[in-house]
Design a protein around this motif. Sequence first.
Motif: not given
Length: 262
Positions: A35-42, A61-82
Amino acid sequence: MALMGRVALVTGGAQGIGRAAVEALMRSAAKVSVVDVNQDCGDACKSELDAEFGGGSCAFIQCDVTDGDALRADAFQKTADMFGRLDIVINNAGINNEKNWEKTIGVNLTSVIKGTYLGLEHMSREYGKQGGTIINVSSMAAFMHSPHQPVYTATKHGVIGFTRAMADASVLGNYGVRINVLCPAFVDTPLLHSVEEEDNMGKFVKFKEDFKRTMDKFGVLQPSLIADGMMRLITDAALNGAVMKITCSKGIHFHTYEPMSA
Ligand SMILES: NC(=O)C1=CN([C@@H]2O[C@H](COP(=O)(O)OP(=O)(O)OC[C@H]3O[C@@H](n4cnc5c(N)ncnc54)[C@H](O)[C@@H]3O)[C@@H](O)[C@H]2O)C=CC1
Ligand SMILES: CCCCCC(=O)/C=C/[C@H]1[C@H](O)CC(=O)[C@@H]1CCCCCCC(=O)O
């Protein structure tokens, strides 16, 4: 093969210490969500890991950890789903910005707190889950306060206090989740070079020569040693509330505290 079938999420995993941790986890046969904010590096990180370990064992998963909604839905939930589960969370993303110091608090402390709470939602017995382990990344700056980085230093103190309190809560609440904190000294990553820049250091940039003298005095570690420390925190089932320090002079060791008394 100790972690075969286990699933890890590493914030700030595309480069530096996080990337070294991702590689160590994959060498132990874990599946990893970077999970990282930097798309190119990721993207580059994902291609390199797929080439080395084969496809299907890691996701970016491109995600800015300071965006609480994205951290929940895009990072944690997607990881668990995947990957079908979550067992290991490494809250590693961090910045060194004394100019925009409120952002430093957001990334280095608030996001570590959010990442810990989300990790518990996915792993704690409180939520009917199977247990797991969380590592929060602090710094030796929490023990040797830095005149070059007052807010960075404050966030890293905060990460230790929060993590130790949560480790005790985990025991009292029977969460089944071990929560530990890691404090590296200087590590050879892009972050370390940010002390040269006024954009990062603000008015403290004038102390950069003094900062470099401290670095020369204490030496600079390689990210692979920090990943070794993380693997120990992940695999040693006896560790909870541990404060692991990693320095050039003493290598991997633990901070000890006086027993609590009034
Ligand atoms: N390099 C060092 O000397 C030391 C570093 N640390 C800590 O280790 C952790 C990792 O640092 P390094 O690997 O050195 O840094 P780095 O700058 O090399 O890597 C940090 C990664 O985090 C990502 N990141 C930054 N902000 C983010 C955000 N808002 N959302 C998602 N990802 C974000 C970056 O894109 C980057 O890939 C940090 O918490 C840092 O404070 C602790 C002690 C020493
Ligand atoms: C630019 C961000 C890099 C952050 C690295 C970091 O966390 C540095 C912390 C130092 C702080 O600036 C002042 C210090 O003294 C910290 C490093 C201390 C290393 C101690 C090693 C002791 C030993 O080897 O025994």
